[in-house]
Motif scaffolding. Structure first.
Motif, PDB file in Angstrom:
ATOM      1  N   TYR A  32       0.667  -1.191   0.062  1.00 56.65           N
ATOM      2  CA  TYR A  32       0.163   0.125   0.028  1.00 56.65           C
ATOM      3  C   TYR A  32       0.888   1.178   0.146  1.00 56.65           C
ATOM      4  O   TYR A  32       1.969   1.226   0.370  1.00 56.65           O
ATOM      5  CB  TYR A  32      -0.846   0.215   1.329  1.00 56.65           C
ATOM      6  CG  TYR A  32      -1.962  -0.847   1.187  1.00 56.65           C
ATOM      7  CD1 TYR A  32      -2.080  -2.143   1.350  1.00 56.65           C
ATOM      8  CD2 TYR A  32      -3.273  -0.212   1.219  1.00 56.65           C
ATOM      9  CE1 TYR A  32      -2.993  -3.016   1.386  1.00 56.65           C
ATOM     10  CE2 TYR A  32      -4.361  -0.904   0.861  1.00 56.65           C
ATOM     11  CZ  TYR A  32      -4.454  -2.383   0.828  1.00 56.65           C
ATOM     12  OH  TYR A  32      -5.703  -3.435   1.006  1.00 56.65           O
ATOM     13  N   SER A  96      -3.516   3.914   0.450  1.00 63.88           N
ATOM     14  CA  SER A  96      -3.972   3.776  -1.041  1.00 63.88           C
ATOM     15  C   SER A  96      -3.591   2.440  -1.522  1.00 63.88           C
ATOM     16  O   SER A  96      -2.400   1.818  -1.267  1.00 63.88           O
ATOM     17  CB  SER A  96      -3.487   4.894  -1.875  1.00 63.88           C
ATOM     18  OG  SER A  96      -3.742   4.470  -3.147  1.00 63.88           O
ATOM     19  N   LEU A 107      -7.270   9.471  -3.905  1.00 65.07           N
ATOM     20  CA  LEU A 107      -6.936   8.293  -4.521  1.00 65.07           C
ATOM     21  C   LEU A 107      -6.792   7.495  -3.488  1.00 65.07           C
ATOM     22  O   LEU A 107      -5.970   6.293  -3.469  1.00 65.07           O
ATOM     23  CB  LEU A 107      -5.931   8.521  -5.338  1.00 65.07           C
ATOM     24  CG  LEU A 107      -5.945   9.315  -6.697  1.00 65.07           C
ATOM     25  CD1 LEU A 107      -4.636   9.531  -7.328  1.00 65.07           C
ATOM     26  CD2 LEU A 107      -6.818   8.497  -7.687  1.00 65.07           C
ATOM     27  N   TYR A 108      -6.841   7.871  -2.064  1.00 65.41           N
ATOM     28  CA  TYR A 108      -6.714   7.120  -1.008  1.00 65.41           C
ATOM     29  C   TYR A 108      -8.055   6.449  -0.741  1.00 65.41           C
ATOM     30  O   TYR A 108      -9.113   7.002  -0.310  1.00 65.41           O
ATOM     31  CB  TYR A 108      -6.026   7.820   0.449  1.00 65.41           C
ATOM     32  CG  TYR A 108      -4.686   8.360   0.261  1.00 65.41           C
ATOM     33  CD1 TYR A 108      -4.222   9.289  -0.819  1.00 65.41           C
ATOM     34  CD2 TYR A 108      -3.574   7.415   0.559  1.00 65.41           C
ATOM     35  CE1 TYR A 108      -2.965   9.301  -1.296  1.00 65.41           C
ATOM     36  CE2 TYR A 108      -2.389   7.417   0.289  1.00 65.41           C
ATOM     37  CZ  TYR A 108      -1.944   8.811  -0.390  1.00 65.41           C
ATOM     38  OH  TYR A 108      -0.572   8.940  -0.774  1.00 65.41           O
ATOM     39  N   ASP A 109      -7.806   5.167  -0.140  1.00 66.23           N
ATOM     40  CA  ASP A 109      -9.046   4.423   0.428  1.00 66.23           C
ATOM     41  C   ASP A 109      -9.557   4.212   1.586  1.00 66.23           C
ATOM     42  O   ASP A 109     -10.615   4.152   1.854  1.00 66.23           O
ATOM     43  CB  ASP A 109      -8.872   2.760  -0.300  1.00 66.23           C
ATOM     44  CG  ASP A 109      -8.493   2.677  -1.844  1.00 66.23           C
ATOM     45  OD1 ASP A 109      -7.303   2.316  -1.617  1.00 66.23           O
ATOM     46  OD2 ASP A 109      -9.118   3.030  -2.498  1.00 66.23           O
TER      47      ASP A 109
END
Length: 121
Positions: A32, A96, A107-109
């Motif tokens: 990640y 991410s 763009l980060y989950d």
């Protein structure tokens, strides 16, 4: 799913140092991209630093902040030196699934709840 919990925030005088930690759980952060963002009162969340196979910093913190990670311990760190009042804000740890360090928050989950950093002048 990755759960992120930040710690280490607090009150520090300008010129001082503070270290933040981010504990990840749920799955390994290996692979990640991990980043730190911050949000000052009345302002949008902004990028601070991120690391994957590459490492990037916001211009405003280059030379003062250092991001690091320990994939075995599933931890991410942010060492902040020469702190300025404008560094004040809530600092968030983010993950991410992209394999590249990114500066865009969209763009980060995964996100932590944040930890407050206050730098007094």
């Amino acid at each position: 799913q990755v759960q992120l919990v930040e710690s280490g925030g607090g009150l520090v005088q300008a010129g001082g140092s503070l270290g933040l930690s981010c504990a990840a759980s749920g799955r390994t952060i290996s692979g990640y991209a991990m980043g730190w963002f911050r949000q000052a009162p009345g302002k949008e969340r902004e990028f601070v630093a991120a690391t994957a196979t590459n490492t990037i910093y916001a211009d405003s913190v280059k030379g003062r902040f250092t991001i690091s990670r320990d994939n075995v311990k599933n931890m991410v760190y942010l060492q902040m030196n020469s702190l300025k009042p404008e560094d004040t804000g809530v600092y968030y740890c983010a993950g991410s699934s992209a394999g590249w360090a990114l500066s865009s928050s969209t763009l980060y989950d995964y996100w932590g709840q944040g930890t407050q950093v206050t730098v007094s002048s």
